[in-house]
Design a protein around this motif. Structure first.
Motif, PDB file in Angstrom:
ATOM      1  N   UNK A   1       0.837  -1.207   0.000  1.00 18.61           N
ATOM      2  CA  UNK A   1       0.000   0.000   0.000  1.00 18.61           C
ATOM      3  C   UNK A   1       0.867   1.251   0.000  1.00 18.61           C
ATOM      4  N   UNK A   2       1.971   1.207   0.759  1.00 20.95           N
ATOM      5  CA  UNK A   2       2.936   2.302   0.764  1.00 20.95           C
ATOM      6  C   UNK A   2       4.302   1.740   0.390  1.00 20.95           C
ATOM      7  N   UNK A   3       5.096   2.529  -0.329  1.00 23.35           N
ATOM      8  CA  UNK A   3       6.433   2.084  -0.696  1.00 23.35           C
ATOM      9  C   UNK A   3       7.323   3.303  -0.897  1.00 23.35           C
TER      10      UNK A   3
ATOM     11  N   UNK B   1      -3.770  -7.181  -5.213  1.00 24.16           N
ATOM     12  CA  UNK B   1      -3.742  -8.164  -4.138  1.00 24.16           C
ATOM     13  C   UNK B   1      -2.709  -9.257  -4.296  1.00 24.16           C
ATOM     14  N   UNK B   2      -1.806  -9.121  -5.262  1.00 23.37           N
ATOM     15  CA  UNK B   2      -0.764 -10.127  -5.462  1.00 23.37           C
ATOM     16  C   UNK B   2       0.555  -9.476  -5.809  1.00 23.37           C
TER      17      UNK B   2
ATOM     18  N   UNK C   1      -1.231  -3.752  -3.514  1.00 27.95           N
ATOM     19  CA  UNK C   1      -2.376  -3.852  -2.607  1.00 27.95           C
ATOM     20  C   UNK C   1      -3.670  -4.073  -3.373  1.00 27.95           C
ATOM     21  N   UNK C   2      -4.725  -4.326  -2.651  1.00 23.96           N
ATOM     22  CA  UNK C   2      -6.047  -4.447  -3.262  1.00 23.96           C
ATOM     23  C   UNK C   2      -6.526  -3.041  -3.605  1.00 23.96           C
ATOM     24  N   UNK C   3      -6.475  -2.681  -4.876  1.00 24.64           N
ATOM     25  CA  UNK C   3      -6.833  -1.315  -5.280  1.00 24.64           C
ATOM     26  C   UNK C   3      -8.264  -1.242  -5.801  1.00 24.64           C
ATOM     27  N   UNK C   4      -9.031  -2.315  -5.621  1.00 23.93           N
ATOM     28  CA  UNK C   4     -10.408  -2.304  -6.119  1.00 23.93           C
ATOM     29  C   UNK C   4     -11.254  -1.283  -5.379  1.00 23.93           C
TER      30      UNK C   4
ATOM     31  N   UNK D   1      -8.495   2.329  -7.940  1.00 22.98           N
ATOM     32  CA  UNK D   1      -9.665   2.360  -8.811  1.00 22.98           C
ATOM     33  C   UNK D   1     -10.693   3.357  -8.262  1.00 22.98           C
ATOM     34  N   UNK D   2     -11.212   4.192  -9.133  1.00 20.05           N
ATOM     35  CA  UNK D   2     -12.199   5.176  -8.721  1.00 20.05           C
ATOM     36  C   UNK D   2     -11.605   6.487  -8.259  1.00 20.05           C
TER      37      UNK D   2
END
Length: 518
Positions: free
Chosen positions: A304-306, A413-414, A320-323, A509-510
């Motif tokens: 999520x952060x890097x 997520x992967x 991360x899960x960006x959905x 996303x969004x």
């Protein structure tokens, strides 16, 4: 009741004798769940109820258990896997089990891995007789879950409450125990492994067991948080009756305040108040630095952060899960949006959203965030129409602008592998306008212009080494974090302190970011 959704069970089972009710897979995977169990099982005898996998995986869920099982005799209740992995759960247990007799209640895996919700246990078990309550794995691995136990067990007789592994690995859990067990008789409370490995957090025990007779409370292995939190004991165990015992065993609290508590009946055994100690600060820094190797559940999702140095071709990294997790909504036309006052009561009236539901509280939270003063160097605006977004971006950056977002959720997520990485505007430090969705009955974006950022575009390939391009991502790096909160998840994930490290993240996303055109 299996597979039910959004039903009204008010007055259900009132006066019932014996029998059992089971709610299984109730209201799963719903965007906006609203369930009502008011006065459920009132005046019943020896009746058992079980809520299993209730409101799991939901988004903005509301449950009302007001006056549930009031005046009931015997029987039992069980909440297992309740509101697990939900987003913004809101549960009300006001006057729950009030004046009940000999009734047992268990909350197991309650609100586990939930995000930013509230649970209210006001007047729970009030004037009850021999009521047993067990909270096991309550709020574990959750993010910013607030629980309020006001007048809980007040004037009860022989109440037994156990909080085991409560708030473990939670992120900033907030719990309030106000007038808990006040005026009770022979009550027994146990807090065991409470808030272990949590991040920060805040607990308040105000007028706890005040005026009680023969009360006993035991705090075992309480407050072993990975990062320092705070605990306040005010008016604890006070009253004219000294016949009580409150023990602190292996209590490793930080920032603790004991104000106006009883001067007798207290046993501090192996109590360690680490406030202000260099040892505590060293542990906290070590915990933050080790996040790369040991992923505690309250820490941010991997990837999520890097750091900016990771944005290089060939780099393998978690994504991360960006959905988009928000309920599907649309903008209102600007001429309609401008006619609705942007304040909770007006929105509640127009959209028939009661303010005491999860969505109503989300409305109030969004309005408060929009009205918050901007941080240093930030210019912000909440856009209620598409035209508002464009106007704000033009106002901040000029007419020659481009909007960017990550192309899809592929790889989410992967693990992924980066292909070609390009810095927008030649990789120079620039200013951007980023817009993030807010939870509201219609589409509202929180847009803010922040200085000193770099924006990157990157081809994203599968991590299996095939080199196949699966996505095109947009990332933004915030170079000045000096005004960020020290408890921000980025520092838990990356180490460092505000102003010491830059923080990068993908555009989800969004969401979107605007920059001057290349």
């Amino acid at each position: 009741f299996k597979g039910y959704s959004n039903a009204n069970f008010s007055n259900y089972g009132t006066g019932g004798d014996g029998g059992a009710d089971s709610f299984r897979n109730y209201s799963p995977d719903l965007n906006i769940a609203d369930d009502n169990f008011r006065r459920y099982g009132r005046d019943s005898t020896d009746r058992a109820d079980r809520f299993e996998s209730y409101e799991a995986d939901g988004n903005v869920v509301t449950a009302n258990f007001t006056s549930y099982a009031g005046h009931a005799t015997g029987g039992s209740g069980s909440f297992a896997a309740y509101a697990a992995e939900t987003n913004v759960p809101d549960s009300t247990f006001t006057n729950y089990d009030a004046e009940a007799n000999g009734r047992g209640r268990g909350f197991a895996s309650y609100s586990q891995e939930a995000n930013h919700g509230e649970s209210g246990f006001s007047g729970y078990g009030k004037k009850g007789n021999g009521v047993r309550e067990t909270f096991t794995s309550y709020g574990n691995e959750s993010n910013v879950l607030a629980s309020a136990f006001a007048n809980y067990g007040e004037s009860a007789n022989g109440a037994t409450d156990t909080f085991t592994a409560y708030g473990v690995e939670g992120n900033v859990p907030e719990n309030t125990f106000r007038s808990y067990g006040a005026g009770g008789n022979a009550g027994v409370d146990t807090f065991k492994k409470y808030r272990d490995d949590a991040n920060v957090g805040d607990d308040r025990f105000s007028s706890y067991a005040k005026g009680a007779n023969g009360g006993a409370a035991e705090f075992q292995s309480y407050g072993n948080s990975a990062n320092p939190g705070s605990t306040t004991f005010k008016g604890y165990g006070e009253g004219t009756n000294p016949n009580h015992h409150i023990g602190f065993k292996e209590y490793a609290g930080e920032n603790n305040t004991f104000k106006g508590y009883a001067k007798t009946g207290f046993d501090f055994k192996e109590y360690h108040n680490t406030s202000g100690s260099t040892a505590a600060l060293a542990v906290s820094a070590e915990a933050a630095e080790s996040m790369h190797h040991q992923h505690l559940k309250w820490s941010s999702e991997p990837g999520k952060f890097f750091r900016e140095r990771e944005l290089v071709a060939g780099k393998r990294m978690p994504m991360p899960d960006i959905r988009d997790k928000m309920p599907p909504r649309a903008f209102l036309p600007r001429d309609i949006a401008t006619k609705i006052p942007f304040e909770p009561n007006a929105v509640s009236e127009v959209f028939r959203v009661p303010l005491d539901t999860a969505m109503g509280k989300a409305v109030a939270s969004t309005v408060a965030e929009c009205q918050r003063a901007p941080s240093k160097g930030e210019t912000k605006r909440c856009a209620t129409s598409a035209e508002d977004i464009v106007d704000f971006a033009v106002e901040m950056l000029g007419n020659d602008i481009v909007v960017r977002s990550t192309a899809s959720t592929a790889g989410s997520g992967g693990d992924i592998r980066l292909g070609a990485v390009t810095g927008v505007d030649g990789g120079r430090v620039t200013r951007s306008v980023s817009c993030h969705q807010s939870l509201f009955p219609y589409l509202v974006y929180y847009c803010h212009s922040v200085p000193k950022v770099r924006v990157y575009e990157a081809d994203i390939a599968a991590a299996d080494g095939s080199g196949e391009k699966i996505n095109h991502g947009v990332a933004i790096c915030h170079l000045d974090t000096s005004d960020w909160s020290p408890t921000h998840g980025a520092f838990a994930a990356l180490g460092g302190k505000p102003g010491e490290v830059e923080v990068c993240h993908w555009i989800f996303e969004g969401d979107m970011t605007w920059t001057v055109a290349d």
